[in-house]
Enzyme design. Structure first.
Site, PDB file in Angstrom:
ATOM      1  N   ARG A   5      -7.545  90.700   7.034  1.00 57.57           N
ATOM      2  CA  ARG A   5      -8.806  90.392   7.707  1.00 57.57           C
ATOM      3  C   ARG A   5      -9.432  89.157   7.059  1.00 57.57           C
ATOM      4  O   ARG A   5      -9.424  89.023   5.822  1.00 57.57           O
ATOM      5  CB  ARG A   5      -9.788  91.564   7.574  1.00 57.57           C
ATOM      6  N   GLU A  54     -13.601  84.991  13.954  1.00 52.26           N
ATOM      7  CA  GLU A  54     -12.665  84.654  15.042  1.00 52.26           C
ATOM      8  C   GLU A  54     -13.383  84.618  16.387  1.00 52.26           C
ATOM      9  O   GLU A  54     -14.275  85.444  16.617  1.00 52.26           O
ATOM     10  CB  GLU A  54     -11.540  85.699  15.065  1.00 52.26           C
ATOM     11  N   HIS A  58      -4.451  84.999  15.061  1.00 57.36           N
ATOM     12  CA  HIS A  58      -4.422  86.468  14.921  1.00 57.36           C
ATOM     13  C   HIS A  58      -3.343  87.087  15.826  1.00 57.36           C
ATOM     14  O   HIS A  58      -3.640  87.843  16.750  1.00 57.36           O
ATOM     15  CB  HIS A  58      -5.801  87.062  15.240  1.00 57.36           C
TER      16      HIS A  58
HETATM   17  C1  8YV Z   1      -5.038  94.200  16.469  1.00 63.29           C
HETATM   18  C2  8YV Z   1      -4.874  94.044  14.043  1.00 63.29           C
HETATM   19  O1  8YV Z   1      -4.193  94.399  17.494  1.00 63.29           O
HETATM   20  O2  8YV Z   1      -4.125  96.271  14.218  1.00 63.29           O
HETATM   21  C3  8YV Z   1      -4.886  95.470  13.680  1.00 63.29           C
HETATM   22  O3  8YV Z   1      -5.646  95.832  12.788  1.00 63.29           O
HETATM   23  O4  8YV Z   1      -5.298  93.225  13.324  1.00 63.29           O
HETATM   24  C4  8YV Z   1      -4.339  93.561  15.319  1.00 63.29           C
HETATM   25  O5  8YV Z   1      -2.988  93.639  15.306  1.00 63.29           O
HETATM   26  C5  8YV Z   1      -6.170  93.332  16.859  1.00 63.29           C
HETATM   27  O6  8YV Z   1      -7.134  93.361  15.836  1.00 63.29           O
HETATM   28  C6  8YV Z   1      -6.807  93.767  18.148  1.00 63.29           C
HETATM   29  O7  8YV Z   1      -7.484  94.978  17.979  1.00 63.29           O
END
Ligand code: 8YV
Length: 327
Positions: free
Chosen positions: A237, A266, A284
């Site tokens: 993150r 983002e 992302h």
């Molecule tokens: C999500 C991600 O698909 O799963 C997660 O925590 O970071 C991504 O792969 C994205 O955040 C959409 O929710």
């Protein structure tokens, strides 16, 4: 018709744009209620009365939970659920689920791709070819950095961290890690602090979850420990990084390069990171293949179906593990 295929008289709120496959399955199994975004001011009286579940990409805060008195479950699309107030949900007796496991290998693959791209400048080299520079100017310059001989630290040794570590093993690289707790039975060297890990390695991969506990944990001090050959990769993150400190470390040679798939705000990416010649930046896409997003969509919707048929979740987050379905 199986139980799972029968349409249930349950309203599920879906804020904003959502995965198409998930929407198709929600429409088959439930009454879908759309709202532009998860904003309490957009919640109508009808929603207050009827909505019992939310399917979302996150972004569900305490006020949104409080705006829906009949809410029972938030099915988060993604393994990371830092943008859902899971503690508040637990206090209100609302279940929160996420989508672990089904994205582990995909995100680990993306991490390795991002690491190699960052170190060996593959995107820049390809652009050199496509721009005709190979013909005009001869061979592409030798990359200053290499994976060879690197010592890699993983911040966040969960399922995805482990899948990355296994891949790095196959690359012949040394791996160590920092986590809230030592993972029993794991042979990689454990560092009790992030500082200790950063001192010991020249390559740091962040897979740690977002949230208050990791906010800006990757700061100027941590980056300087990596040294001038240092490489920082973030697949977790953006909130975990002090982006201004990172941009400064890249500019003044404190570290050599960074590969980032995630950002603090983002889709806004700080100009200093965009303009830095030693960054590899992705929008992302860690889990973003059709294959894996479909599996995530299925798990997200299966959690809703399981909750409203069998009255139990499939993959509850730890904060809400003890939440029971209402009678
Ligand atoms: C999500 C991600 O698909 O799963 C997660 O925590 O970071 C991504 O792969 C994205 O955040 C959409 O929710």
């Amino acid at each position: 018709m199986t139980k799972a295929e029968a349409k249930l008289p349950v309203a599920i709120l879906v804020p904003g744009n959502f995965n198409d496959h998930a929407i198709g399955r929600i429409d088959k199994a439930f009454q879908r209620v759309r709202v532009e975004r998860a904003d309490p001011s957009l919640v109508t009286d009808e929603m207050r009365k009827s909505v019992r579940g939310i399917a979302s990409f996150g972004g569900i805060d305490a006020a949104m939970i409080d705006a829906l008195p009949n809410l029972e479950i938030i099915a988060n699309f993604g393994v990371g659920y830092d943008s859902v107030d899971a503690r508040h949900a637990a206090a209100r007796g609302v279940m929160v689920t996420n989508t672990p496991d089904v994205l582990t290998e995909e995100v680990a693959d993306t991490t390795i791709g991002l690491l190699i791209n960052t170190v060996r400048e593959l995107y820049v080299a390809e652009k050199y070819l496509r721009d005709g520079d190979w013909l005009k100017h001869g061979n592409y310059r030798l990359s200053r950095l290499t994976l060879r001989g690197r010592s890699v630290g993983i911040f966040g040794m969960g399922r995805i961290g482990l899948a990355i570590a296994r891949r790095l093993d196959a690359f012949g690289l040394q791996v160590s890690y920092h986590n809230r707790r030592k993972v029993e039975g794991l042979a990689y060297e454990y560092h009790a602090t992030l500082q200790g890990l950063a001192e010991a390695v020249d390559t740091l991969i962040c897979v740690a979850p977002g949230g208050a506990a990791t906010e800006k944990a990757i700061n100027a001090e941590i980056l300087s420990e990596l040294g001038s050959n240092g490489v920082f990769i973030n697949i977790g993150r953006g909130s975990t990084v002090d982006e201004a400190a990172l941009a400064a470390a890249l500019k003044n040679g404190t570290i050599a390069a960074a590969g980032l798939d995630v950002f603090a705000d983002e889709p806004n990416v700080p100009r200093a990171l965009l303009e830095a010649p030693n960054t590899s930046l992705l929008p992302h896409v860690g889990s973003a293949s059709q294959h894996t997003r479909r599996a995530m969509a299925d798990l997200c919707v299966d959690n809703l179906i399981s909750w409203f048929t069998d009255r139990r979740p499939l993959t509850a987050v730890p904060e809400t593990i003890n939440v029971k379905a209402r009678a």
